[in-house]
Motif scaffolding. Structure first.
Motif, PDB file in Angstrom:
ATOM      1  N   ALA A 458       0.828  -1.209   0.000  1.00 40.91           N
ATOM      2  CA  ALA A 458       0.000   0.000   0.000  1.00 40.91           C
ATOM      3  C   ALA A 458       0.856   1.249   0.000  1.00 40.91           C
ATOM      4  CB  ALA A 458      -0.935   0.017   1.209  1.00 40.91           C
ATOM      5  N   THR A 459       0.380   2.254  -0.709  1.00 41.82           N
ATOM      6  CA  THR A 459       0.920   3.607  -0.665  1.00 41.82           C
ATOM      7  C   THR A 459      -0.249   4.534  -0.373  1.00 41.82           C
ATOM      8  OG1 THR A 459       0.551   4.009  -3.020  1.00 41.82           O
ATOM      9  CG2 THR A 459       2.647   3.004  -2.396  1.00 41.82           C
ATOM     10  N   PRO A 460       0.018   5.802  -0.080  1.00 40.86           N
ATOM     11  CA  PRO A 460      -1.115   6.722   0.133  1.00 40.86           C
ATOM     12  C   PRO A 460      -2.039   6.827  -1.060  1.00 40.86           C
ATOM     13  CG  PRO A 460       0.915   7.671   0.998  1.00 40.86           C
ATOM     14  CD  PRO A 460       1.318   6.428   0.271  1.00 40.86           C
ATOM     15  N   GLU A 461      -1.517   6.536  -2.275  1.00 39.97           N
ATOM     16  CA  GLU A 461      -2.336   6.681  -3.480  1.00 39.97           C
ATOM     17  C   GLU A 461      -3.001   5.383  -3.898  1.00 39.97           C
ATOM     18  OE1 GLU A 461       0.949   7.484  -3.468  1.00 39.97           O
ATOM     19  OE2 GLU A 461       0.735   9.619  -3.035  1.00 39.97           O
ATOM     20  N   THR A 462      -2.289   4.262  -3.823  1.00 40.12           N
ATOM     21  CA  THR A 462      -2.810   3.014  -4.355  1.00 40.12           C
ATOM     22  C   THR A 462      -2.620   1.889  -3.342  1.00 40.12           C
ATOM     23  OG1 THR A 462      -0.692   2.464  -5.391  1.00 40.12           O
ATOM     24  CG2 THR A 462      -2.309   3.664  -6.741  1.00 40.12           C
ATOM     25  N   GLU A 463      -3.359   0.809  -3.593  1.00 40.72           N
ATOM     26  CA  GLU A 463      -3.225  -0.406  -2.786  1.00 40.72           C
ATOM     27  C   GLU A 463      -3.166  -1.586  -3.730  1.00 40.72           C
ATOM     28  OE1 GLU A 463      -5.289  -1.076   1.151  1.00 40.72           O
ATOM     29  OE2 GLU A 463      -6.374  -2.532  -0.088  1.00 40.72           O
ATOM     30  N   LEU A 464      -2.144  -2.427  -3.558  1.00 35.82           N
ATOM     31  CA  LEU A 464      -1.934  -3.579  -4.423  1.00 35.82           C
ATOM     32  C   LEU A 464      -2.092  -4.840  -3.593  1.00 35.82           C
ATOM     33  CD1 LEU A 464      -1.055  -4.576  -7.270  1.00 35.82           C
ATOM     34  CD2 LEU A 464       1.277  -4.645  -6.382  1.00 35.82           C
ATOM     35  N   ASN A 465      -3.137  -5.594  -3.889  1.00 33.72           N
ATOM     36  CA  ASN A 465      -3.354  -6.865  -3.209  1.00 33.72           C
ATOM     37  C   ASN A 465      -2.491  -7.919  -3.884  1.00 33.72           C
ATOM     38  OD1 ASN A 465      -4.265  -9.061  -1.830  1.00 33.72           O
ATOM     39  ND2 ASN A 465      -6.364  -8.978  -2.609  1.00 33.72           N
ATOM     40  N   VAL A 466      -1.343  -8.223  -3.271  1.00 34.74           N
ATOM     41  CA  VAL A 466      -0.386  -9.137  -3.888  1.00 34.74           C
ATOM     42  C   VAL A 466      -0.984 -10.524  -4.036  1.00 34.74           C
ATOM     43  CG1 VAL A 466       1.911 -10.156  -3.670  1.00 34.74           C
ATOM     44  CG2 VAL A 466       1.530  -7.782  -2.997  1.00 34.74           C
ATOM     45  N   GLY A 467      -1.765 -10.969  -3.075  1.00 31.78           N
ATOM     46  CA  GLY A 467      -2.409 -12.271  -3.197  1.00 31.78           C
ATOM     47  C   GLY A 467      -2.533 -12.954  -1.853  1.00 31.78           C
ATOM     48  N   VAL A 468      -3.116 -14.154  -1.899  1.00 33.35           N
ATOM     49  CA  VAL A 468      -3.253 -15.010  -0.723  1.00 33.35           C
ATOM     50  C   VAL A 468      -2.336 -16.208  -0.926  1.00 33.35           C
ATOM     51  CG1 VAL A 468      -4.834 -16.438   0.626  1.00 33.35           C
ATOM     52  CG2 VAL A 468      -5.605 -14.250  -0.293  1.00 33.35           C
ATOM     53  N   PHE A 469      -1.551 -16.532   0.090  1.00 41.82           N
ATOM     54  CA  PHE A 469      -0.546 -17.580  -0.013  1.00 41.82           C
ATOM     55  C   PHE A 469      -0.646 -18.502   1.201  1.00 41.82           C
ATOM     56  CE2 PHE A 469       0.845 -13.748  -2.065  1.00 41.82           C
ATOM     57  CZ  PHE A 469       1.340 -14.166  -3.289  1.00 41.82           C
ATOM     58  N   CYS A 470      -0.207 -19.746   1.013  1.00 46.62           N
ATOM     59  CA  CYS A 470      -0.171 -20.702   2.117  1.00 46.62           C
ATOM     60  C   CYS A 470       1.116 -21.507   1.999  1.00 46.62           C
ATOM     61  CB  CYS A 470      -1.400 -21.615   2.090  1.00 46.62           C
ATOM     62  SG  CYS A 470      -1.612 -22.502   0.537  1.00 46.62           S
ATOM     63  N   PRO A 471       1.535 -22.166   3.065  1.00 44.30           N
ATOM     64  CA  PRO A 471       2.783 -22.927   3.003  1.00 44.30           C
ATOM     65  C   PRO A 471       2.631 -24.178   2.152  1.00 44.30           C
ATOM     66  CG  PRO A 471       1.704 -23.227   5.121  1.00 44.30           C
ATOM     67  CD  PRO A 471       0.933 -22.162   4.404  1.00 44.30           C
ATOM     68  N   GLY A 472       3.798 -24.669   1.642  1.00 44.12           N
ATOM     69  CA  GLY A 472       3.799 -25.902   0.872  1.00 44.12           C
ATOM     70  C   GLY A 472       3.752 -25.694  -0.624  1.00 44.12           C
ATOM     71  N   GLY A 473       4.381 -24.624  -1.130  1.00 46.18           N
ATOM     72  CA  GLY A 473       4.371 -24.358  -2.563  1.00 46.18           C
ATOM     73  C   GLY A 473       5.759 -24.278  -3.150  1.00 46.18           C
ATOM     74  N   SER A 474       5.962 -23.345  -4.085  1.00 44.39           N
ATOM     75  CA  SER A 474       7.225 -23.218  -4.813  1.00 44.39           C
ATOM     76  C   SER A 474       7.816 -21.821  -4.761  1.00 44.39           C
ATOM     77  CB  SER A 474       7.013 -23.608  -6.284  1.00 44.39           C
ATOM     78  OG  SER A 474       6.542 -24.933  -6.391  1.00 44.39           O
ATOM     79  N   ILE A 475       7.128 -20.869  -4.139  1.00 43.40           N
ATOM     80  CA  ILE A 475       7.613 -19.484  -4.103  1.00 43.40           C
ATOM     81  C   ILE A 475       8.567 -19.335  -2.918  1.00 43.40           C
ATOM     82  CG2 ILE A 475       6.945 -17.062  -3.910  1.00 43.40           C
ATOM     83  CD1 ILE A 475       4.222 -17.846  -5.054  1.00 43.40           C
ATOM     84  N   GLU A 476       9.836 -19.072  -3.230  1.00 43.26           N
ATOM     85  CA  GLU A 476      10.852 -18.939  -2.199  1.00 43.26           C
ATOM     86  C   GLU A 476      10.954 -17.516  -1.661  1.00 43.26           C
ATOM     87  OE1 GLU A 476      14.515 -20.271  -3.800  1.00 43.26           O
ATOM     88  OE2 GLU A 476      14.052 -22.402  -3.525  1.00 43.26           O
ATOM     89  N   LYS A 477      10.704 -16.543  -2.525  1.00 43.93           N
ATOM     90  CA  LYS A 477      10.992 -15.171  -2.146  1.00 43.93           C
ATOM     91  C   LYS A 477      10.025 -14.224  -2.849  1.00 43.93           C
ATOM     92  CE  LYS A 477      15.289 -14.089  -2.665  1.00 43.93           C
ATOM     93  NZ  LYS A 477      16.542 -13.667  -3.349  1.00 43.93           N
ATOM     94  N   ILE A 478       9.626 -13.163  -2.144  1.00 50.86           N
ATOM     95  CA  ILE A 478       8.822 -12.095  -2.734  1.00 50.86           C
ATOM     96  C   ILE A 478       9.456 -10.773  -2.321  1.00 50.86           C
ATOM     97  CG2 ILE A 478       6.538 -11.072  -2.994  1.00 50.86           C
ATOM     98  CD1 ILE A 478       5.323 -13.648  -1.971  1.00 50.86           C
ATOM     99  N   GLN A 479       9.800  -9.962  -3.287  1.00 52.28           N
ATOM    100  CA  GLN A 479      10.331  -8.627  -3.015  1.00 52.28           C
ATOM    101  C   GLN A 479       9.286  -7.601  -3.432  1.00 52.28           C
ATOM    102  OE1 GLN A 479      14.082  -8.707  -5.221  1.00 52.28           O
ATOM    103  NE2 GLN A 479      15.193  -8.871  -3.295  1.00 52.28           N
ATOM    104  N   MET A 480       9.036  -6.633  -2.551  1.00 54.15           N
ATOM    105  CA  MET A 480       7.966  -5.663  -2.795  1.00 54.15           C
ATOM    106  C   MET A 480       8.409  -4.266  -2.416  1.00 54.15           C
ATOM    107  SD  MET A 480       4.869  -7.915  -1.193  1.00 54.15           S
ATOM    108  CE  MET A 480       5.993  -8.528   0.059  1.00 54.15           C
ATOM    109  N   ARG A 481       7.841  -3.315  -3.097  1.00 48.64           N
ATOM    110  CA  ARG A 481       8.042  -1.918  -2.740  1.00 48.64           C
ATOM    111  C   ARG A 481       6.916  -1.459  -1.829  1.00 48.64           C
ATOM    112  NH1 ARG A 481       8.544   0.666  -8.607  1.00 48.64           N
ATOM    113  NH2 ARG A 481       8.421   2.583  -7.384  1.00 48.64           N
ATOM    114  N   ASN A 482       7.100  -0.279  -1.240  1.00 51.07           N
ATOM    115  CA  ASN A 482       6.068   0.369  -0.430  1.00 51.07           C
ATOM    116  C   ASN A 482       5.861  -0.347   0.909  1.00 51.07           C
ATOM    117  OD1 ASN A 482       5.692   1.983  -2.755  1.00 51.07           O
ATOM    118  ND2 ASN A 482       4.247   0.490  -3.568  1.00 51.07           N
ATOM    119  N   ASN A 483       4.874   0.114   1.657  1.00 50.75           N
ATOM    120  CA  ASN A 483       4.549  -0.474   2.952  1.00 50.75           C
ATOM    121  C   ASN A 483       3.719  -1.738   2.744  1.00 50.75           C
ATOM    122  OD1 ASN A 483       5.843   1.647   4.271  1.00 50.75           O
ATOM    123  ND2 ASN A 483       3.995   2.901   4.259  1.00 50.75           N
TER     124      ASN A 483
END
Length: 809
Positions: A458-483
């Motif tokens: 989220a920023t003061p102007e926009t909000e980005l819903n990155v998604g819903v995640f749970c353990p036991g998958g293939s995504i090792e890392k997520i890098q994001m900007r903003n708060n």
């Protein structure tokens, strides 16, 4: 049917039959051939009448008012009867107007059904209701409206009282349900007594609610509770007036308390876990004449059994935590407010401070207890803040995003744990799950674990819903900007068991280019389904998202998209999908929003997928879903055939060479012929030899081939003139200062050199100098004499003469 009503003059009772408010006079009253819309029967009258319709209850109501004067004469104390008999079956209201001195008190005592106070506008289930008003001089105060079947057993009033009983037409009630008694002055507006047996709850209001409590008045509620039960008081709605003198307050008289009365402000947390009976009083103040304000109060008293182990407390140690709050609350809080009639669970942070919602803050340790039979109705919501304002102080730190043991050890189910990650514009946030890894919740691959993570940027102007995640998958890392806000939400009782290996961590990293970057190591056993953030609303304009896929060396990844086009139209700019393998010379695949997306394709190396949005036209949004699967690398059939064919060719060549060598082995060694036309100067090798051409013997023949010396043996094969034999002729040609050089590296076989480093050639020994002119082929052995660096593996030297002979084959 006709009705006859006879009233005794001494009863001081008046009967009024009139139309319901707002109805047209479709039905009338007929008395002695006179038609009228209402009828009043005064004390001492005897009246007979009929109705002009068969359903008068739809049109008429009856009011029966009895005046009782307790000032000038004796009061008719005792049970109050419903008088007169023989009334038509209409909705009726009985009103008892009792005049009494303010120096005396009146008591209304109700039968075993007792009463329950209701809010203004609320109706009773059986349509039977009581209204109590107190009359002091010329002022009337509404004590409250009550239904049957409650806990209010008595109401004591100062001065006169107006009591009303409302009955529906179909209920044949013959008794009023209360009696009137005379009492001494109570020195306050009123006293309401409530008897609470067993687990129960009662809601009460101040007089005149929701209007203001009378100025500078005092009233009391008396609660009769078994000593084995526990009572708690909760204020749900109150307001304060503007006081000139005194202070509005609540006073409690609790038997056994060392500080009776206990005084509280209306804004304070009220006493809880009270053992047995107690009194509660509300005291008003002298109000500001210009701006009096309103004093009003609506509150609830809950009576419960004490907990089985009443003295058991639970330690919640938050002393080492920072920027963290823990709230224990009822289920579906705060959107759902439980009904006041529902059994209530209370959380106590000390024996007398309990509430339905308890919030604990970090930096302290708490011992809490519960007044609740069913703890499964309680939930925990926690929130923790992590911030970084200077990358120098927090870049190398790793923060664990796991639920503290202080929460998981409580006998309460965790509902949600929220991490709020704050950073400046030049600092970004990285989330890693090294062992469990994350799976994105998509329609084709839903999460079925007991908890999940919701990630929002989220920023003061926009909000980005990155998604819903749970353990036991293939995504090792997520890098994001903003708060970033990460919310762990549980879905069952198994969270405590599954959460033991929680490994989610975060760190602050320098600025990244894209809004969000995922690092994915696909699972070889299943497809990985991924979709763009903000699903299904679509990416915000001009946002770029990247995925980096790690492909093992012995496997091949297959990439496919869920549809053939991006599916948007751009108003400004262009939307792109870029795919590129991370290998030198790899071709980058680029597709615009108006082009077809690539068909499923194999990726042999690590690769990137990037989605960049434009500013779409109205009603179009960029949403994209794709999948990646892994498979073991398969050797192509054409490659296998080529390898087999190559091996066959090499075998034939090897056999040919072997046969030639076998043939040569039966002959005498060849005589070397010196070729004066060979370039004997090796570029860049000046000064390699220590001696000059005249001072060494590199030009002297090292081998004289017997096949040439005895040339007469060759006549049979080609008929040529035999060369001179047994004659040695010294070389009399020109002699330079440098010896002959070996062939250029481009012609030499199997030379392997590092592309990164160049080693200086080692100095050549004198014993190797003559080999630049000739080489000797020994039986069953190849001598590596042509390279100054003997350490180069696989380096062989081919005799020049042998090359020429082979060229002539």
């Amino acid at each position: 049917a006709s009705f006859t009503i006879s009233l005794h003059k001494a009863d001081n009772t008046t009967v009024m039959i009139k139309l319901r408010p707002g109805l047209s006079p479709s039905c009338r009253i007929r008395m002695k051939n006179v038609i009228r819309s209402e009828l009043k029967i005064s004390p001492g009258e005897n009246v007979t009448f009929t109705f002009t319709c068969s359903t008068p209850e739809k049109y008429f109501i009856t009011e029966i008012q009895k005046n009782i004067d307790c000032v000038s004469g004796p009061c008719p104390f005792g049970d109050v009867h419903l008088y007169p008999p023989g009334l038509p079956r209409l909705n009726r209201t009985y009103i008892w107007d009792v005049k009494a001195s303010t120096k005396a008190g009146l008591e209304l005592k109700f039968s075993t059904s007792w009463l329950r106070q209701i809010e203004p506008g609320e109706t009773c289930p059986d349509s039977v209701s009581y209204s109590i008003n107190s009359c002091i001089d010329k002022a009337t105060v509404n004590i409250g409206t009550f239904c049957r079947n409650g806990s209010v057993s008595r109401v004591k009033l100062l001065g006169g009282v107006v009591m009303s009983l409302h009955l529906p037409w179909h209920l044949p009630l013959t008794t009023s349900g209360f009696n009137i008694a005379n009492r001494a002055s109570i020195k306050r507006l009123c006293i309401i007594e409530s008897i609470l047996k067993g687990e129960s709850s009662i809601t009460l209001m101040s007089p005149n609610y929701p209007l203001g409590f009378p100025e500078d008045e005092l009233m009391t509620w008396q609660f009769v509770i078994p000593p084995s039960m526990r009572a708690s008081v909760f204020f749900h709605n109150y307001s304060l007036s503007n006081c000139e003198r005194k202070e509005e307050r609540v006073e409690y008289y609790i038997p056994g308390s060392p500080s009776n009365p206990e005084v509280f402000k209306l804004s304070d947390s009220q006493p809880a876990n009270i053992a047995g009976s107690f009194n509660m009083s509300l005291q008003g103040c002298d109000q500001d004449a210009q701006n009096p304000g309103i004093l009003r109060l609506l509150f609830q008293v809950i009576v419960q059994h004490p907990q089985v182990d009443e003295n058991v407390t639970h330690l919640v140690d938050l002393s080492k935590e920072k920027n963290m709050t823990v709230t224990i609350h009822w289920e579906r809080w705060p959107s759902h407010v439980p009904l006041m009639s529902e059994p209530m669970c209370l959380i106590c942070k000390d024996p007398r401070t309990c509430d339905r919602v308890l919030t604990l803050t970090s930096g302290a340790a708490y011992r809490i207890s519960f007044l609740c039979k069913d703890l499964s109705r309680l939930r925990i919501t926690a929130e923790k803040g992590i911030s970084c304002m200077d990358i120098r102080w927090c870049q190398r730190k790793s923060y664990s995003l796991s639920v503290p043991k202080a929460i998981t050890q409580l006998p309460i189910r965790l509902h949600k744990f929220i991490w709020k990650l704050l950073a400046t514009d030049l600092i970004n946030i990285e989330i890693i799950s090294p062992s469990l890894k994350l799976q994105q919740h998509v329609p084709e691959q839903r999460c079925n674990t007991s908890y999940s993570y919701s990630i929002v940027s989220a920023t003061p102007e926009t909000e980005l819903n990155v998604g819903v995640f749970c353990p036991g998958g293939s995504i090792e890392k997520i890098q994001m900007r903003n708060n970033i806000t990460i919310s762990l939400k549980t879905f069952g009782k198994g969270f405590i068991n599954e959460s033991i290996p929680q490994d989610l961590k975060m760190s602050f990293v320098p600025h990244i280019k894209d809004e969000c970057t995922f690092t994915v190591s696909p699972n070889p056993k299943a497809k990985v389904y991924l979709q763009t953030p903000n699903w299904p609303d679509g990416l915000p304009p001009y946002v770029s998202i990247s995925w980096f896929f790690v492909v093992p060396s012995k496997q091949t990844a297959r990439l496919g998209f869920s549809r053939d086009r991006v599916g948007i139209a751009c108003e400004t700019g262009r939307a792109y999908v870029n795919i590129k393998e991370e290998t030198p010379g790899a071709e980058e695949i680029v597709r615009r929003e108006d082009e077809l997306l690539p068909q499923p394709r194999n990726m042999h190396h690590n690769f990137w997928v990037n989605v960049s949005n434009c500013k779409p036209v109205d009603k179009t949004q960029l949403t994209l879903q794709f999948w990646v699967s892994l498979a073991d690398k398969q050797i192509d059939l054409g490659i296998i055939i080529a390898v087999v064919a190559g091996a066959g060719v090499l075998t034939v060549i090897g056999l040919t060479v072997y046969c030639v060598k076998k043939k040569k082995k039966t002959q005498n060694p060849m005589v070397g012929v010196y070729n004066a036309n060979v370039n004997t100067q090796m570029p860049g090798r000046k000064g390699l030899f220590g001696k000059g051409r005249q001072n060494n013997e590199s030009h002297v023949y090292a081998v004289i081939d017997d096949a040439v010396v005895y040339g007469h043996l060759l006549k049979e094969s080609n008929g040529s003139v035999a060369p001179e034999v047994d004659v040695y002729r010294p070389f009399d040609g020109p002699i330079g200062s440098l010896p002959p050089s070996p062939p250029p590296f481009s012609f030499r076989k199997d030379i392997k050199r590092s592309s990164n480093t160049e080693e200086e050639p080692l100095p050549l020994k004198d014993m190797d100098q003559d080999t630049y002119t000739f080489a000797q082929q020994k039986s069953g052995q190849s001598e590596n004499n042509g390279d100054a660096n003997k350490n180069d593996k696989g380096d062989t030297c081919v005799p020049l003469l042998e090359n020429k002979e082979q060229d002539g084959l």
